[in-house]
Write a protein that holds these residues in place. Structure first.
Motif, PDB file in Angstrom:
ATOM      1  N   ARG A 123      -0.922  -9.394  63.656  1.00  0.00           N
ATOM      2  CA  ARG A 123      -2.137  -9.512  62.850  1.00  0.00           C
ATOM      3  C   ARG A 123      -2.219  -8.354  61.869  1.00  0.00           C
ATOM      4  O   ARG A 123      -1.935  -7.206  62.220  1.00  0.00           O
ATOM      5  N   TYR A 125      -5.046 -11.466  58.584  1.00  0.00           N
ATOM      6  CA  TYR A 125      -3.969 -12.408  58.309  1.00  0.00           C
ATOM      7  C   TYR A 125      -2.997 -12.373  59.477  1.00  0.00           C
ATOM      8  O   TYR A 125      -2.845 -11.335  60.157  1.00  0.00           O
ATOM      9  N   TYR A 179       1.007 -13.322  60.910  1.00  0.00           N
ATOM     10  CA  TYR A 179       2.391 -13.557  60.506  1.00  0.00           C
ATOM     11  C   TYR A 179       3.270 -13.707  61.745  1.00  0.00           C
ATOM     12  O   TYR A 179       2.963 -13.161  62.811  1.00  0.00           O
ATOM     13  N   TYR A 180       4.379 -14.431  61.545  1.00  0.00           N
ATOM     14  CA  TYR A 180       5.402 -14.512  62.595  1.00  0.00           C
ATOM     15  C   TYR A 180       6.659 -13.859  62.063  1.00  0.00           C
ATOM     16  O   TYR A 180       7.120 -14.157  60.948  1.00  0.00           O
ATOM     17  N   GLN A 181       7.230 -12.951  62.869  1.00  0.00           N
ATOM     18  CA  GLN A 181       8.484 -12.308  62.477  1.00  0.00           C
ATOM     19  C   GLN A 181       9.277 -11.967  63.730  1.00  0.00           C
ATOM     20  O   GLN A 181       8.878 -11.109  64.523  1.00  0.00           O
ATOM     21  N   ARG A 231       9.703 -13.023  57.582  1.00  0.00           N
ATOM     22  CA  ARG A 231       8.270 -12.899  57.845  1.00  0.00           C
ATOM     23  C   ARG A 231       7.582 -14.174  57.351  1.00  0.00           C
ATOM     24  O   ARG A 231       7.634 -14.495  56.167  1.00  0.00           O
ATOM     25  N   ILE A 232       6.926 -14.894  58.273  1.00  0.00           N
ATOM     26  CA  ILE A 232       6.349 -16.193  57.955  1.00  0.00           C
ATOM     27  C   ILE A 232       4.839 -16.116  58.073  1.00  0.00           C
ATOM     28  O   ILE A 232       4.301 -15.696  59.104  1.00  0.00           O
ATOM     29  N   ARG A 233       4.136 -16.507  57.031  1.00  0.00           N
ATOM     30  CA  ARG A 233       2.674 -16.509  57.040  1.00  0.00           C
ATOM     31  C   ARG A 233       2.171 -17.665  57.898  1.00  0.00           C
ATOM     32  O   ARG A 233       2.663 -18.790  57.827  1.00  0.00           O
ATOM     33  N   LEU A 234       1.146 -17.386  58.709  1.00  0.00           N
ATOM     34  CA  LEU A 234       0.534 -18.383  59.587  1.00  0.00           C
ATOM     35  C   LEU A 234      -0.895 -18.659  59.137  1.00  0.00           C
ATOM     36  O   LEU A 234      -1.494 -17.849  58.417  1.00  0.00           O
ATOM     37  N   ASN A 277      -4.957 -18.752  59.232  1.00  0.00           N
ATOM     38  CA  ASN A 277      -5.818 -17.612  59.578  1.00  0.00           C
ATOM     39  C   ASN A 277      -6.587 -17.778  60.877  1.00  0.00           C
ATOM     40  O   ASN A 277      -7.098 -16.812  61.421  1.00  0.00           O
TER      41      ASN A 277
END
Length: 353
Positions: A18, A26, A28-30, A41-44, A46
């Protein structure tokens, strides 16, 4: 196991982090974040309580292609993610039970649309589990809880798919130990196993609570310990039989039950100790530790205590106390009638001079 952040309201799975920027958060997955070889780094989304969030996590983890966000799997993911912020908190035992029960739901309808589930489908699954009524009832409880959470303001479901579906009739509960089995344990159990046995027999508590009991849990002549499974806090009197056993126990910090290496027992570890003893003693065939819970309840009932009193002492619901005591109460009532009839016949009998 998912990690829990101090400032979060949900438990995030590994690889998800987070970020707070300008008072907005925000996600993210990494994979491999913080190592020499971090992944992309992938945005998820909210909202970590939404089905879309968990669907995106699954895709980022490489668990298959696109997955519909309105499936039963997505709904179950969102429900489990919301547990920390439910108005009525779930105990760890209830969470584990719900996860196990929802696994049945996932296997049956995981990739199907959640809004398409109907009571007829739920009833069919119940019927397929008829040979295991406890499993079926647990599945129904978990599904009903999830469905009620999903309806209303969340608008994830339009109707309750469990409406009209009823539990299977409960059985008699775990079978209490026979007098022969109790004598066998009295004569053969030693050491830690004997301690566990007398604690269960005279307090009626589960193994998961027995392994945690210690001297610091004593409150004015009884044990006051929050039950791990239900969160209930009964007050268990220390009866003379148990008090006599405890008189020889050393007073030290930590739980009463310790392994040879000095570490506390887990529930499974104590089960293994009991299983090993049962294999050596044929009289204990069919006996399970939970049967001692039934022994404690029946003993208190035969001593004249009321069902509400037993419920307070054992931390068991009144209906469950009644279930365990049903056979004993019927037997005692029948014996009382037999004794009254016998005394009446003797009083009316003609005696020759």
């Amino acid at each position: 196991m998912p990690r829990r952040r101090k400032d979060a309201v949900v438990a995030l799975p590994p690889g998800v982090h987070r970020v707070v920027s300008r008072a907005r958060e925000y996600f993210y997955y990494q994979q491999g974040r913080g190592t020499k070889f971090p992944g992309e780094r992938i945005r998820l989304p909210n909202n970590p309580q939404s089905p879309e969030f968990w669907n995106a996590v699954r895709q980022a983890q490489g668990l298959g292609g696109p997955v519909a966000t309105d499936t039963m799997n997505a709904l179950a993911d969102a429900y489990e993610a919301a547990w920390p912020v439910l108005p009525r908190k779930l105990s760890e035992g209830t969470k584990a039970k719900y996860r196990s029960s929802l696994a049945i739901v996932r296997r049956a309808w995981g990739d199907l649309p959640a809004r398409g589930l109907r009571p007829s489908h739920v009833q069919a699954l119940m019927d397929s589990l008829a040979a295991k009524p406890g499993t079926a009832n647990g599945m129904l409880d978990a599904l009903r809880s999830m469905s009620r959470w999903a309806m209303g303001p969340r608008e994830l479901l339009d109707r309750d798919p469990t409406l009209g579906v009823v539990h299977f009739e409960a059985g008699e509960g775990h079978k209490p130990w026979s007098q022969e089995q109790l004598r066998c344990a009295d004569e053969n159990f030693t050491g830690t196993l004997r301690r566990a046995y007398v604690l269960m027999r005279f307090t009626g508590q589960r193994i998961s609570d027995i392994v945690r009991l210690s001297w610091t849990d004593i409150d004015e002549g009884g044990f006051a310990l929050r039950q791990k499974k239900t969160g209930v806090r009964p007050w268990c009197p220390i009866f003379p039989e148990l008090e006599a056993e405890m008189a020889s126990w050393e007073r030290r910090p930590g739980p009463f039950l310790l392994q040879d290496n000095g570490r506390p027992f887990s529930t499974n570890q104590l089960w293994k100790v009991f299983d090993a003893a049962r294999e050596k003693l044929p009289a204990l065939e069919g006996a399970v530790p939970h049967g001692l819970r039934a022994v404690a309840v029946i003993r208190l009932r035969q001593a004249g205590y009321s069902i509400p009193q037993i419920s307070d002492m054992i931390g068991m619901s009144p209906p469950m106390v009644e279930r365990y005591c049903r056979h004993a109460d019927r037997k005692a009532g029948g014996q009382a009638v037999l004794l009254a009839l016998s005394e009446g016949q003797n009083k009316n009998r003609t005696v020759k001079h």
